[in-house]
Enzyme design. Structure first.
Site, PDB file in Angstrom:
ATOM      1  N   LYS A 182       0.860  -1.193   0.000  1.00  0.00           N
ATOM      2  CA  LYS A 182       0.000   0.000   0.000  1.00  0.00           C
ATOM      3  C   LYS A 182       0.889   1.234   0.000  1.00  0.00           C
ATOM      4  O   LYS A 182       1.456   1.606   1.008  1.00  0.00           O
ATOM      5  CB  LYS A 182      -0.907   0.002   1.239  1.00  0.00           C
ATOM      6  N   GLU A 257       8.252   1.859  11.883  1.00  0.00           N
ATOM      7  CA  GLU A 257       9.397   2.767  11.808  1.00  0.00           C
ATOM      8  C   GLU A 257       8.806   4.166  11.739  1.00  0.00           C
ATOM      9  O   GLU A 257       8.231   4.551  10.736  1.00  0.00           O
ATOM     10  CB  GLU A 257      10.265   2.439  10.590  1.00  0.00           C
ATOM     11  N   CYS A 291      13.596  10.408   7.864  1.00  0.00           N
ATOM     12  CA  CYS A 291      13.269  10.065   9.254  1.00  0.00           C
ATOM     13  C   CYS A 291      14.458  10.158  10.192  1.00  0.00           C
ATOM     14  O   CYS A 291      14.310  10.553  11.351  1.00  0.00           O
ATOM     15  CB  CYS A 291      12.674   8.660   9.311  1.00  0.00           C
ATOM     16  N   GLU A 390       9.354  16.640  15.654  1.00  0.00           N
ATOM     17  CA  GLU A 390       9.878  16.331  14.323  1.00  0.00           C
ATOM     18  C   GLU A 390       9.245  17.282  13.309  1.00  0.00           C
ATOM     19  O   GLU A 390       8.026  17.329  13.166  1.00  0.00           O
ATOM     20  CB  GLU A 390       9.570  14.882  13.950  1.00  0.00           C
TER      21      GLU A 390
END
Length: 488
Positions: A182, A257, A291, A390
């Site tokens: 996906k 993650e 990331c 973040e």
């Protein structure tokens, strides 16, 4: 089935059971080009409940034969697929670039290579992923087998739409699982375009399928009672929802993650040029949409002024490479879309309002598209949002420190734990710091990188489980213990 996709011939249908099929869901995805906010497509299929069920049914039908396929045959299919990804690499990268905005030379070529290498690496494990046996002196021979789970899924992020396919599909398929991919609703085209390559490589129908969709599709996958594992890369809030859905459905396995706010610590004895190079690259690669980017930089007082000068100069040079992602000379493209641009711009504007001192950048580039300068704030307060949250853009904070003990506490004062880096010529100090960092990965005189052969993942809210290396194979298998009575 011929691969003939390009920016003028986009794949828009779901790939189920080795065929492109129209979604049973009437809703469609709408996508824009981040370099100028022009419409790319508004008719891309969005998989709904019937589509997910169809893919799961096809995978269940394919699973018994796929898991029993001789290792050499399965390996050759995966090797062939890797070769086809390389062969059509520029076209696949273009299909990502038109909605991601990442230049080919600076990022697209890396992504193609990562995807291909992940399939090769995991294919090489197929006949080497050994189980275990334990001594029979107690009268029982104990054998442990690593067996495939069955129908598995991967939900990949928009910032690495092709490379992460390899990190998830590679180990899943190598260990004998069927896999449903996906892609992000922001970058579906490269994943959908894999359909003809899946067929040409020789994957049987139902083994490797692609469902484009949005969060609703991801929710259907996460809560599906007949999917045994989902691997997700993305935000913490979404990861938590996936884990909750997995728990409330069939307790499917989950690998998460979920990003980070990675610290990089530069000591007085560090090689200055090396530190500046790694840290300027860390927040500008993929326009900071990475990331494990080192976004919290701590520099010891004795070298601080020299580092600031070098870091500022390096980032200002990077700013000169901002431009059209279609141009070969461009290194930094735009942020992916208006929502991300507004988010990053908001952090910068609030940062200017008392959270720290602006060292460089802080402005939009041009008057169209979503381009933004590499931005650094100095002397940032410990509780400021630009140092605790973040941002996911080319924004870093830069603070000085005095002692090793002080910087360990500051580095670990976060809910994230994906990556950390230390720059020093003192080996003992480097190893002390590597041990003290509360993170899944540590770079010594390097940062913001990963290796295919070693575990990739984070601690705390940066995730659950590991990708890459043997750990990825274990994550897609069930450990079965067999006990044989040898007493008669």
């Amino acid at each position: 089935m011929e691969f003939n996709f390009s920016k003028s011939n986009l794949p828009k249908q779901l790939f189920i059971n080795n065929e492109f099929v129209a979604s049973k869901n009437s809703k469609k995805l709408e996508l824009y080009n981040p370099k100028d906010d022009s419409l790319v497509a508004n008719d891309v299929d969005l998989a709904g409940p019937e589509d997910v069920d169809a893919a799961v049914a096809a995978a269940e039908k394919a699973f018994p034969a796929w898991k029993k396929m001789p290792p050499i045959e399965r390996r050759e299919i995966m090797y062939k697929f890797a070769g086809l990804v390389e062969k059509h690499g520029k076209a696949l990268a273009e299909l990502s670039r038109i909605t991601l905005g990442a230049p080919y030379g600076a990022f697209g070529a890396f992504e193609v290579g990562l995807c291909s290498e992940a399939f090769k690496y995991n294919a090489g494990w197929i006949d080497k992923f050994a189980g275990e046996s334990f001594p029979q002196e107690d009268g029982f021979l104990k054998i442990v087998r690593n067996e495939p789970l069955g129908v598995t899924a991967g939900i990949v992020p928009w910032n690495g739409p092709l490379g992460t396919v390899g990190l998830k599909a590679g180990p899943a398929l190598a260990t004998g699982n069927c896999f449903i991919l996906k892609p992000s609703e922001k970058t579906p085209f490269a994943s959908l375009a894999l359909g003809p390559l899946i067929v040409e490589a020789g994957f049987p129908p139902g083994v490797f399928q692609v469902l484009s969709g949005d969060g609703m599709t991801g929710s259907l996958i996460s809560s599906h009672m007949r999917i045994r594992k989902v691997s997700f890369t993305g935000s913490i809030p979404t990861g938590k929802r996936i884990q909750e859905a997995a728990a409330k459905s069939n307790l499917k396995r989950v690998t998460l993650e979920l990003g980070g706010k990675s610290p990089a610590v530069v000591f007085d004895d560090a090689n200055l040029d090396n530190a500046v190079t790694w840290l300027s690259n860390a927040i500008t690669a993929n326009t900071g949409q990475v990331c494990f980017a080192a976004t919290r930089v701590y520099v010891q007082e004795g070298i601080y002024d020299k580092f600031v000068a070098g870091y500022k100069k390096a980032l200002e040079e990077k700013a000169k490479t901002i431009g059209d992602p279609e141009d070969d000379s461009t290194v930094m493209g735009p942020l992916i879309d208006k929502a991300q641009f507004d988010r990053v711009s908001g952090f910068i504007e609030r940062g200017k309002n008392g959270q720290g001192t602006l060292l460089t950048g802080g402005s939009r580039v041009g008057d169209k598209g979503f381009f933004i300068e590499p931005t650094v704030f100095e002397n940032v307060k410990a509780d400021a949002e630009i140092i605790t949250q973040e941002i996911f853009g080319p924004v870093a904070v830069l603070n000085s420190f005095k002692t090793e003990e002080e910087i360990i506490e500051k580095s670990n004062n976060t809910n994230f734990g994906l990556m950390a880096g230390v720059f020093t010529q003192d080996v003992n100090r480097a190893m002390r710091m590597a041990s003290a960092f509360d993170s899944g990965m540590v770079g010594i005189n390097c940062v913001s990188l990963m290796m295919m052969s070693a575990p990739f993942g984070g601690s705390k809210e940066s995730g659950l489980g590991r990708e890459c290396g043997r750990d990825a194979l274990l994550a897609f298998t069930e450990r079965k213990t067999i006990m044989m009575n040898m007493t008669y």
